[in-house]
Design an enzyme around this catalytic site. Structure first.
Site, PDB file in Angstrom:
ATOM      1  CE  LYS A   1     -18.006  -3.317 -11.202  1.00  0.00           C
ATOM      2  NZ  LYS A   1     -17.937  -1.998 -10.678  1.00  0.00           N
TER       3      LYS A   1
ATOM      4  CD  GLU B   1     -24.821  -1.318  -8.818  1.00  0.00           C
ATOM      5  OE1 GLU B   1     -23.978  -2.141  -9.228  1.00  0.00           O
ATOM      6  OE2 GLU B   1     -24.551  -0.443  -7.976  1.00  0.00           O
TER       7      GLU B   1
ATOM      8  CG  ASN C   1      -2.019   1.022   1.148  1.00  0.00           C
ATOM      9  OD1 ASN C   1      -2.942   0.841   0.364  1.00  0.00           O
ATOM     10  ND2 ASN C   1      -1.932   2.082   1.922  1.00  0.00           N
TER      11      ASN C   1
HETATM   12  P1  NBP Z   1     -10.518   3.531  -2.599  1.00  0.00           P
HETATM   13  O1  NBP Z   1     -11.125   3.809  -3.913  1.00  0.00           O
HETATM   14  O2  NBP Z   1     -10.990   4.262  -1.393  1.00  0.00           O
HETATM   15  O3  NBP Z   1      -8.924   3.757  -2.730  1.00  0.00           O
HETATM   16  C1  NBP Z   1      -8.080   3.594  -1.623  1.00  0.00           C
HETATM   17  C2  NBP Z   1      -6.720   3.114  -2.074  1.00  0.00           C
HETATM   18  O4  NBP Z   1      -6.201   4.002  -3.083  1.00  0.00           O
HETATM   19  C3  NBP Z   1      -5.734   3.142  -0.931  1.00  0.00           C
HETATM   20  O5  NBP Z   1      -4.856   2.061  -1.086  1.00  0.00           O
HETATM   21  C4  NBP Z   1      -5.015   4.467  -1.145  1.00  0.00           C
HETATM   22  O6  NBP Z   1      -3.717   4.498  -0.602  1.00  0.00           O
HETATM   23  C5  NBP Z   1      -4.941   4.494  -2.636  1.00  0.00           C
HETATM   24  N1  NBP Z   1      -4.661   5.825  -3.175  1.00  0.00           N
HETATM   25  C6  NBP Z   1      -5.386   6.959  -3.136  1.00  0.00           C
HETATM   26 BR1  NBP Z   1      -6.994   7.142  -2.307  1.00  0.00          BR
HETATM   27  N2  NBP Z   1      -4.809   7.996  -3.755  1.00  0.00           N
HETATM   28  C7  NBP Z   1      -3.652   7.501  -4.203  1.00  0.00           C
HETATM   29  C8  NBP Z   1      -2.591   8.077  -4.919  1.00  0.00           C
HETATM   30  N3  NBP Z   1      -2.624   9.349  -5.339  1.00  0.00           N
HETATM   31  N4  NBP Z   1      -1.541   7.291  -5.226  1.00  0.00           N
HETATM   32  C9  NBP Z   1      -1.506   6.014  -4.831  1.00  0.00           C
HETATM   33  N5  NBP Z   1      -2.495   5.391  -4.135  1.00  0.00           N
HETATM   34  C10 NBP Z   1      -3.550   6.134  -3.827  1.00  0.00           C
HETATM   35  O7  NBP Z   1     -10.538   1.952  -2.265  1.00  0.00           O
HETATM   36  P2  NBP Z   1     -11.705   0.866  -2.473  1.00  0.00           P
HETATM   37  O8  NBP Z   1     -13.036   1.366  -2.031  1.00  0.00           O
HETATM   38  O9  NBP Z   1     -11.153  -0.386  -1.881  1.00  0.00           O
HETATM   39  O10 NBP Z   1     -11.757   0.689  -4.054  1.00  0.00           O
HETATM   40  C11 NBP Z   1     -10.652   0.305  -4.836  1.00  0.00           C
HETATM   41  C12 NBP Z   1     -11.071   0.347  -6.289  1.00  0.00           C
HETATM   42  O11 NBP Z   1     -12.126  -0.600  -6.481  1.00  0.00           O
HETATM   43  C13 NBP Z   1     -11.620   1.693  -6.753  1.00  0.00           C
HETATM   44  O12 NBP Z   1     -11.293   1.914  -8.084  1.00  0.00           O
HETATM   45  C14 NBP Z   1     -13.106   1.527  -6.606  1.00  0.00           C
HETATM   46  O13 NBP Z   1     -13.829   2.377  -7.469  1.00  0.00           O
HETATM   47  C15 NBP Z   1     -13.277   0.064  -6.997  1.00  0.00           C
HETATM   48  N6  NBP Z   1     -14.463  -0.598  -6.451  1.00  0.00           N
HETATM   49  C16 NBP Z   1     -14.904  -0.314  -5.201  1.00  0.00           C
HETATM   50  C17 NBP Z   1     -16.028  -0.969  -4.706  1.00  0.00           C
HETATM   51  C18 NBP Z   1     -16.537  -0.697  -3.319  1.00  0.00           C
HETATM   52  O14 NBP Z   1     -17.604  -1.221  -2.979  1.00  0.00           O
HETATM   53  N7  NBP Z   1     -15.812   0.061  -2.502  1.00  0.00           N
HETATM   54  C19 NBP Z   1     -16.680  -1.917  -5.490  1.00  0.00           C
HETATM   55  C20 NBP Z   1     -16.186  -2.202  -6.746  1.00  0.00           C
HETATM   56  C21 NBP Z   1     -15.071  -1.538  -7.218  1.00  0.00           C
HETATM   57  P3  NBP Z   1      -3.477   5.173   0.842  1.00  0.00           P
HETATM   58  O15 NBP Z   1      -3.910   4.165   1.836  1.00  0.00           O
HETATM   59  O16 NBP Z   1      -2.015   5.408   0.858  1.00  0.00           O
HETATM   60  O17 NBP Z   1      -4.285   6.437   0.900  1.00  0.00           O
END
Ligand code: NBP
Length: 484
Positions: free
Chosen positions: A185, A192, A34
């Site tokens: 997707k 959805e 991470n």
């Molecule tokens: P987030 O979309 O909240 O992203 C968090 C992650 O991105 C952390 O590891 C964070 O690192 C990293 N990050 C960020 Br924010 N800015 C960054 C940057 N400038 N450089 C490098 N890393 C960075 O996480 P999530 O909700 O787990 O979703 C991950 C992906 O999956 C997204 O694209 C989301 O759209 C997709 N998705 C989400 C869901 C859902 O239900 N949440 C469902 C399906 C798909 P850090 O910890 O260092 O800040």
């Protein structure tokens, strides 16, 4: 350091952590990384404690732990972070290694990134992952596209961790080249939006048109979930309607009626506009969220245009049945439109999409999972080149069985002033698509009148264009540049 890990996952937010735990459950050795490396330590000390999951505090350490070809999956925020990580990874990986983006990236970015990464001798996969936190942990729907040569290396992991349908088939298969996985997707997310809006309209009609309480509607959704509407979204709606707040009253009544959105529905509509495909129901679903967000204006307008009596006359059970049929027919239209869009995109981008396979991928794990998708799979099994779902015998019969009540519900809603944008646009689309002759003859005449755009004639072969000097004052020259 011994290279013993099968895959690395970068991004330890909700999706990344749960996917890693899921991979670990299926016997894969995963290395977690991470940007904020303290989250690696937190994860190893808590959620990943007692597992085989490895941690890395730098990309170099992560790469050293990976077996070749190295598989690195990004589960980070979509957009710039993905490009930044790709750039860093290109510095530490080797030709033949595979970069996977599992976030909600825009398909056009994935097309660009696939070309870029391939130009550096590596392989790229852009994959949709659906099902939220629970799906990621227990079995998501996974929709991968990108470099075809990468698929055999990723397939065993993805198909092991994906949701399975009743016969054990995984809800994951190769979607197609370039941005195909993220396109599918994105369309899934658009559908959805449509499914959710349709359920909300059914709820609105039962609430204001039939005066039903959340408990009564809970019973209706419970029954609906045993038939052709059986789906995850109907199921959670059933449960939401039964949920009580701390004071014992229905929680749903206390939730502010302004909806948010993250953009994937909007992307689907933008793409449909560019492609010229009428996904009217998804568009109405997106706009309905926009209308809901205008709470202050709505409050003022509600005072200016006081609603009249909204109650429907007649038997409540009959109305509930009619609403169910209107919902089912509208849902068929929504999926018909979604499939039309994917077919057009496949043509535009030269993807070889497996339409039945897509229905199967959505059959489990994801938010739109439903019994209904099994019928779509059957339709494409019957006729793989089916160009309109409505023309499949199963769906044709289903629509015919619903159409009377569908019209009854939409017309009563219009009379009583209950907004049903998705139900009514679905009906308008149905009436449009089954009209051999539409009033576009007049429209062409108007275009030719003011802009000399020319028209084709019913009594001449297609492709021959005519211009009329409508006023007697214009010239005989047709326009080739002025477009309206
Ligand atoms: P987030 O979309 O909240 O992203 C968090 C992650 O991105 C952390 O590891 C964070 O690192 C990293 N990050 C960020 Br924010 N800015 C960054 C940057 N400038 N450089 C490098 N890393 C960075 O996480 P999530 O909700 O787990 O979703 C991950 C992906 O999956 C997204 O694209 C989301 O759209 C997709 N998705 C989400 C869901 C859902 O239900 N949440 C469902 C399906 C798909 P850090 O910890 O260092 O800040």
């Amino acid at each position: 350091m011994e290279p013993r890990a099968d895959i690395a996952v970068i991004g330890l937010a909700v999706m990344g952590q749960n996917l890693i735990l899921n991979m670990n459950d299926h016997g894969f050795t995963v290395v977690a990384y991470n940007r904020t490396t303290s989250k690696v330590d937190d994860f190893l000390a808590n959620e990943a404690k007692g597992t085989n999951i490895l941690g890395a505090r730098s990309l170099a350490e992560m790469v050293a732990l990976l077996k070749k070809p190295r598989r690195v999956m990004l589960m980070v925020k979509a957009g710039k972070p993905v490009d930044e990580f790709i750039e860093q990874l290109l510095g530490v990986l080797e030709p033949g290694d595979i970069i996977i983006d599992g976030g909600n990236s825009l398909f056009e970015d994935t097309i660009r990134r696939t070309q870029y990464v391939e130009s550096k001798g590596l392989l790229y996969i852009g994959t949709g992952v659906s099902g939220g936190e629970e799906g990621a942990r227990r079995g998501p729907s996974i929709m991968p596209g990108g470099s075809p040569a990468a698929w055999p290396h990723v397939k065993p992991i993805f198909q092991a961790i994906a949701a399975k349908v009743a016969d054990g088939t995984p809800c994951c298969d190769w979607v197609g080249e370039g941005g195909a996985g993220h396109y599918v997707k994105m369309t899934h997310n658009g559908i959805e939006y449509g499914d959710m809006q349709l359920i909300c309209e059914a709820y609105h009609l039962m609430k204001d048109g039939l005066g039903m309480t959340p408990d009564e509607m809970h019973e209706v959704f419970k029954e609906w979930n045993t038939g052709e509407l059986d789906s995850y979204l109907i199921e959670i709606t059933r449960d939401i309607l039964a949920k009580k707040d701390d004071d014992g009253t229905p929680l749903v009544d206390k939730i502010l009626d302004t909806a948010g959105q993250k953009g994937t529905g909007k992307w689907t509509v933008i793409s449909s506009q560019e492609m010229g495909i009428p996904i009217t129901l998804i568009a109405e679903a997106v706009y309905s969220r926009c209308v809901s967000a205008l709470k202050d204006q709505r409050v003022k307008a509600a005072k200016a245009f006081k609603p009249g009596k909204t109650r429907f006359a007649g038997d409540r059970r009959e109305w509930v049945h009619a609403i169910r049929q209107a919902l089912y027919a509208s849902k068929i239209i929504s999926y018909t439109q979604g499939y039309m869009l994917m077919r057009a995109a496949a043509q535009q981008y030269s993807w070889h999409l497996n339409y039945g396979g897509i229905a199967l991928m959505w059959r489990g794990g994801c938010i739109i999972r439903s019994v209904f998708l099994g019928e779509i799979k059957n339709a494409f099994d019957r006729k793989p080149k089916l160009d309109n779902l409505l023309l499949d015998p199963f769906f044709k019969k289903a629509i015919k069985g619903c159409v009377r009540n569908w019209r009854k519900v939409v017309s009563m809603a219009v009379r009583k002033g209950i907004p049903v944008p998705a139900f009514s646009t679905a009906l308008a689309f149905f009436d449009g698509i089954r009209s051999e002759r539409l009033p576009a003859n007049l429209l062409q005449a108007q275009r030719d009148y003011f802009g000399a755009h020319t028209y084709e004639r019913v009594d001449k072969p297609r492709g021959e264009f005519f211009h009329t000097n409508w006023t007697g004052t214009g010239g005989r020259v047709a326009s080739s540049t002025y477009t309206v």
